[in-house]
Motif scaffolding. Sequence first.
Motif, mmCIF file in Angstrom:
data_model
loop_
_atom_site.group_PDB
_atom_site.id
_atom_site.type_symbol
_atom_site.label_atom_id
_atom_site.label_comp_id
_atom_site.label_asym_id
_atom_site.label_seq_id
_atom_site.Cartn_x
_atom_site.Cartn_y
_atom_site.Cartn_z
ATOM 1 N N THR A 383 77.086 31.994 45.081
ATOM 2 C CA THR A 383 76.796 30.646 44.622
ATOM 3 C C THR A 383 78.019 29.865 45.427
ATOM 4 O O THR A 383 78.723 30.306 46.379
ATOM 5 C CB THR A 383 77.508 30.339 43.224
ATOM 6 N N ASP A 384 78.209 28.429 45.248
ATOM 7 C CA ASP A 384 78.819 27.541 45.937
ATOM 8 C C ASP A 384 80.053 27.366 45.092
ATOM 9 O O ASP A 384 80.287 28.235 44.075
ATOM 10 C CB ASP A 384 78.268 26.083 46.300
ATOM 11 N N ASN A 410 80.385 35.672 43.868
ATOM 12 C CA ASN A 410 81.078 35.375 45.141
ATOM 13 C C ASN A 410 80.893 33.874 45.527
ATOM 14 O O ASN A 410 79.705 33.612 45.838
ATOM 15 C CB ASN A 410 80.467 36.334 46.415
ATOM 16 N N SER A 411 81.776 33.084 45.230
ATOM 17 C CA SER A 411 81.725 31.854 45.545
ATOM 18 C C SER A 411 82.427 31.372 46.630
ATOM 19 O O SER A 411 83.538 31.594 47.160
ATOM 20 C CB SER A 411 82.429 31.074 44.546
ATOM 21 N N THR A 412 81.661 30.497 47.418
ATOM 22 C CA THR A 412 81.989 30.003 48.852
ATOM 23 C C THR A 412 81.625 28.581 48.958
ATOM 24 O O THR A 412 81.063 27.942 48.288
ATOM 25 C CB THR A 412 81.255 30.880 50.040
ATOM 26 N N GLU A 413 82.174 28.301 50.144
ATOM 27 C CA GLU A 413 82.033 26.624 50.387
ATOM 28 C C GLU A 413 80.353 26.526 50.507
ATOM 29 O O GLU A 413 79.758 27.515 50.947
ATOM 30 C CB GLU A 413 82.626 26.339 51.668
ATOM 31 N N ALA A 414 79.998 25.359 50.009
ATOM 32 C CA ALA A 414 78.499 24.959 50.090
ATOM 33 C C ALA A 414 77.755 25.172 51.329
ATOM 34 O O ALA A 414 76.694 26.067 51.101
ATOM 35 C CB ALA A 414 78.318 23.740 49.431
ATOM 36 N N SER A 415 78.206 24.852 52.413
ATOM 37 C CA SER A 415 77.387 25.076 53.742
ATOM 38 C C SER A 415 77.253 26.487 53.967
ATOM 39 O O SER A 415 76.281 26.922 54.399
ATOM 40 C CB SER A 415 78.004 24.115 54.610
ATOM 41 N N MET A 426 72.014 38.196 50.778
ATOM 42 C CA MET A 426 72.574 38.458 49.411
ATOM 43 C C MET A 426 71.683 39.375 48.575
ATOM 44 O O MET A 426 70.433 39.547 48.914
ATOM 45 C CB MET A 426 72.499 36.877 48.749
ATOM 46 N N GLU A 427 72.258 39.756 47.535
ATOM 47 C CA GLU A 427 71.501 40.379 46.534
ATOM 48 C C GLU A 427 70.931 39.459 45.604
ATOM 49 O O GLU A 427 69.490 39.523 45.364
ATOM 50 C CB GLU A 427 72.483 41.329 45.712
ATOM 51 N N MET A 428 71.335 38.267 45.312
ATOM 52 C CA MET A 428 71.105 37.304 44.633
ATOM 53 C C MET A 428 71.713 36.014 44.632
ATOM 54 O O MET A 428 72.935 36.023 45.286
ATOM 55 C CB MET A 428 70.719 37.759 43.146
ATOM 56 N N GLY A 429 71.227 34.780 44.498
ATOM 57 C CA GLY A 429 72.026 33.621 44.404
ATOM 58 C C GLY A 429 71.596 32.602 43.191
ATOM 59 O O GLY A 429 70.456 32.567 42.878
ATOM 60 N N GLY A 430 72.611 31.828 42.871
ATOM 61 C CA GLY A 430 72.569 30.829 41.833
ATOM 62 C C GLY A 430 71.712 29.606 42.215
ATOM 63 O O GLY A 430 71.863 29.022 43.424
ATOM 64 N N ILE A 431 70.583 29.210 41.494
ATOM 65 C CA ILE A 431 69.793 27.861 41.891
ATOM 66 C C ILE A 431 69.770 27.066 40.725
ATOM 67 O O ILE A 431 69.547 27.291 39.579
ATOM 68 C CB ILE A 431 68.429 28.552 42.133
ATOM 69 N N ARG A 432 70.416 25.949 40.921
ATOM 70 C CA ARG A 432 70.312 24.783 40.036
ATOM 71 C C ARG A 432 69.074 23.957 40.419
ATOM 72 O O ARG A 432 69.089 23.024 41.202
ATOM 73 C CB ARG A 432 71.703 23.794 40.051
ATOM 74 N N TRP A 433 67.970 24.184 39.713
ATOM 75 C CA TRP A 433 66.684 23.636 39.969
ATOM 76 C C TRP A 433 66.376 22.440 38.837
ATOM 77 O O TRP A 433 66.261 22.664 37.944
ATOM 78 C CB TRP A 433 65.693 24.833 39.963
#
Length: 536
Positions: A383-384, A410-415, A426-433
Amino acid sequence: MKIVFRVAAALLLLPVFVFTVSAQDAAVTVAFVESQPTTLDPHAARTTDDFLVMRNVCEGLINYDPVTLAPVAALAESWTISEDGLVYTFTLRAGVTFSDGSALDAADVKYSFDRLSDPNRGTSYTAGLVLRDVAGWAEARPVAPSVGEGTPTPEPPTPPGAISGVAVVDDQTVAITLTRPITSFLTRLTLPGGVIVASGSLDASDGTIPPVCAGPYVVQEWVQNDHVTLTANESYWNGAPSVKTVNIRVIPEASSQVIEFEAGSLDISLAPEADLPRIREDAALSAQLRTIPTLGLYNFRVNLKDPKMGDVRVRRALSLAIDRQLVIDTVLQGNGVPAYNMFPPGLAAHNAEYAPFVRDVEAARQLLADAGYPNGIELTVRTDQNETENRVLNAIAATVAEAGITFIVNSTEASVYTQDRTACTMEMGGIRWTMDYPDPENMVVLLLPNAATRVNCGYGEVDVAAEIDALYNQGISMPLGPERDAVFQQIEQVAMDNVLIVPVYHGATSRLVSSRLGGMPLDNNGVMRFALIALQ
């Protein structure tokens, strides 16, 4: 910077009406959701604050019902659709005038869509959503030719500045031709980019000139970094609004909006999660609290090629292990609805009885054992640095631990996250849809391999990809109604059976709304529509 606009002479010459409330009582003060508008040009509008102004000042051929969100007649009083679903013929409402007093006709519609199609003018992301299926869009937005190594750079194509699929039939009739039958076209016409402006009124627009529209309000003043003032359009075709003046203030801090509301300086304010416990404990404030589900879905996009997440049993175990209600109650302070399925409340395709992911820790443990992880599994979500999302993910980590899942955030800078999400490293990523328009096709896009991130995550290679694609192509051309909804519900079931995404929650927005505001200050899309307010 203060920009004051003259109210059109046509409005000033109207007869004086006597109202039963004072001028002060007929005024409403609210605050922008994020900060302030970036532009007053509807064809460049792109932020929530831009859209707030546009939806109250302008209208399109079609609007949406504030309760059902279904398309309803606006500047077009009626329309017909050809048997092949390709030609929409709109009859304009007679007697409609713009805020400058000029009469609405088909040339204004043509001007508006031509301008929206111009890549130099129609810079809003809504341009493509409104016009991408209209004949001539490809010519209006030509793709620059690719250049091979050592090849001279070709001249880029010149856009025509018009879109051929929009044609004037006569003064009161416009025909729009599509390249494929797609039912959501009417819904997409309700987007801010689809509003109609008077011909030539925005030729010299630099973003600070208010649009000449036919909506319920007119922009009177924009004091940048302070406020925008709207005044009622007394010649509005659907009747002059009862709220005569709207002051929209710039108050970026949501908690500051609450303080202003308590002081009586705001009639509507945000109610952020941090303030909700105090608001709910205050009898006067809690009576004025409104919570509306939003058309969105927080979910995990999964790497279907990953050794662990590629196993549907692991995906289902994770989805069954999440205590969604606990996350909503503790982190979001009730600002959400558990997403046990894909479509949010508010969509006609939403089926509240379909809930395949109600929490079941024992079933999750058994699925992990069947998948070869009897002692548990370690999974990582990317995620960011969005604060709320990280709090949500850490709460999820605590709940899924009961099923033997070690959930690493695992939180990183957005870019960085965007780059890795696109490559699907990645295995999976958060999506704010958040849905752009209230149609299930705009949620099903989360399953389609039409973007690099989903292609790289294997969404085009999964066994059910062809089945989803066939159902999608069937559904998008069907007439609105229960049969179409049923096709999209089939897609939802296929996706959830295979856990192609992990749904977590559908969002909600909470606002404080003054008890003196009757009617419908907030529609079921969470938008402030001032003409729907009835002053108490």
